[in-house]
Design a protein around this motif. Sequence first.
Motif: not given
Lengths: 268, 343
Positions: B165, B136, A222-228, B146, B148, A94, B158-162, B134, B119, B132
Amino acid sequence: MIRVIVLIKQVPDPKVRARLKEDGTVDRERVRAVMNPYDRNALEEALRLKEVIGAKVIAISMGPLKAESVLREALAMGADEAILLSDPMLAGSDTLATSYALSKVIKMLGNYDLILCGMETTDGNTGQVGPEVAEHLGIPHVTYVEDFELRNGYLLVKRLIEGGYQWLKVRLPALLTITNTANEPRCSTFEGVIRALKKNVRRLSLEETGIEKGRVGLIGSPTRIKEVRRVNLRRRRYIIRKPSAKEAVEELLRELSSKGIKLVMNGG
Amino acid sequence: MVNKSGGVLVYAECKRRKLNRITLELLSAGRYLAGKLNSEVSAVLIGYKVRELAKELICYGADRAYVVDHQSFRYYVPLTYAKVIADLIISSEPEIVLFPADSIGRDLAPRVAAKLNTGLTADCIELDIGDYEDPISGRHYEKLLYQVRPAFSGDIIATIVVPERRPQMATVRPGSFDPLPRDLGREGEIVAIPVNLGGEGGVMEVIKVVEEESSTDLRDAKIIVSGGRGVGGPYGFKLLRELAKELGAKLGASRAAVEAGWISYSHQVGLTGQIVKPKIYIACGISGAIQHIVGIREAGVIIAINRDPDAPIFDYADYGIVGDLFEVIPALISKIKEVKCNK
Ligand SMILES: Cc1cc2nc3c(=O)[nH]c(=O)nc-3n(C[C@H](O)[C@H](O)[C@H](O)COP(=O)(O)OP(=O)(O)OC[C@H]3O[C@@H](n4cnc5c(N)ncnc54)[C@H](O)[C@@H]3O)c2cc1C
Ligand SMILES: Cc1cc2nc3c(=O)[nH]c(=O)nc-3n(C[C@H](O)[C@H](O)[C@H](O)COP(=O)(O)OP(=O)(O)OC[C@H]3O[C@@H](n4cnc5c(N)ncnc54)[C@H](O)[C@@H]3O)c2cc1C
């Protein structure tokens, strides 16, 4: 001679609409990859400095091996050196991880006076990498730069803000992000392409730069794309082409009223 | 000094002794999120002679207002501001920090995020709280932010989460939340933060600002007639003004038209202008740069008039007329007059 670093990202051709793969991630394989358009503006500023005061221009990109093509283009446009940081471990980085990795490459190179970035990319669109690189390096930055002048040891910078501009004085070394309104980037010439063929794109791996594996790639981000999801900012496109303006306007009003859209609201 | 942890921190901005509208929007977003987290909203305002606005922050939804008031903060510069914010975040430990996605927030937030090694999500248009999983690690996280956001020039959301951290940081596009009504009875705490300039001063300074005040409010206009570089000059805007009058519309403009000096900044629509939501938006001689388009994303119907059939604006318009605006607009005006007469 001052040393100017230009950061260049390879992006999917912005003229092609982004697609999603089955798994919901962005499909980058089927789209031609090009130089981020705003990075051309950054490179153009560097090349002008080179012409005017004789700067040395170094282009750096982080990306897959095929990103070498945008660095070749940078060389053809007039950059003196090109460096590609490429490693499978970097995939999924990221902006924090990307800026950390780029800052390590810059630190490894040692001396520099100015770093130029695009104001943002056409894929991620965040505009965060520039300021984050500057923070990692502990140098000042200015975003949305439309013009600047190099003075004795400092820069005079014109920055675009809401409703106008501001002028700043910034000590070197510094990082600037350049807007698309700053200049009209040049095209590469035939001679330039030939010259570029004789030059090397230097490839760097993680080991050579001392990048910590835990701070890059998906693990280091640190960021994760949850969905697009794909959306339609683009609309219906009912395009009217008529020989006369009168006919065009009549067709527009007919179409609007057939959809129940009232242009003349106070008419009831 | 500062000890309340958790909650939402809002980076507040003001101009000419007034809080910016985006600040009120962020306070409203903050209240919504804090409600779901069962925590509090704080705001931090940095500047010079801004102390009296602290109470306003509370009226619009803050439980606590941190104020940093010092001559050296008269103009925004990233280094000193980032240090103040980072120090405040370290001592007050918010879960979430919100910045405006404007020329200050998009400049400051990444600097702070990199300082804190966390992030940052850019240009959010929606925010919410949710769980959420994960994919992995298989770990489950509760009550994440969330975030967006549009990317790929608006083609993708996109929906982004941290997950790991803190804090979770976002810049938020103006117009994404509605401000809460001003509540003079709201109570809250005002905390003045002592100024510790450290060694960051002197590296950069603002020497001149050329800035126009915004007074025309386009946000509640039902119809907007907007002109760009293609309008050609002040005389072109006269034509647009005439159309606007017939339609009971307000006048908008692209940045190119504002920079040319044909119309004042208070009419500018887009990323660095106003985000508008009219029922009908008529774009005349505007090419359709993405920085303009983000300002009209939520318009009901977009009509474009442009003589270049390949102008990007047509991709974003519901209806388009390919033609010279100096022919099309007069024709439109006379047609509208005709329609009105027949009523
Ligand atoms: C849909 C989507 C949404 C995303 N949202 C976020 C988000 O909100 N936050 C986040 O942290 N990450 C996000 N990312 C990840 C982000 O796109 C990547 O980190 C990317 O490597 C850099 O971000 P950017 O494209 O936004 O670059 P920007 O920050 O917009 O780039 C600005 C400038 O930095 C330089 N630069 C950027 N990347 C490189 C590079 N690889 N090599 C050389 N120079 C470079 C260029 O000069 C460029 O013009 C997202 C990714 C996707 C696919
Ligand atoms: C950080 C940043 C923030 C920005 N913020 C904003 C913002 O808030 N708002 C904004 O608008 N822009 C903004 N911009 C600028 C944006 O990128 C574009 O440069 C700008 O929107 C272009 O304005 P325009 O469409 O009027 O001009 P142009 O792109 O020059 O387009 C003019 C159009 O008029 C058409 N035309 C010419 N003559 C005629 C005629 N006689 N009849 C019909 N059509 C005609 C042409 O075909 C062309 O399509 C920003 C840029 C940056 C870098």
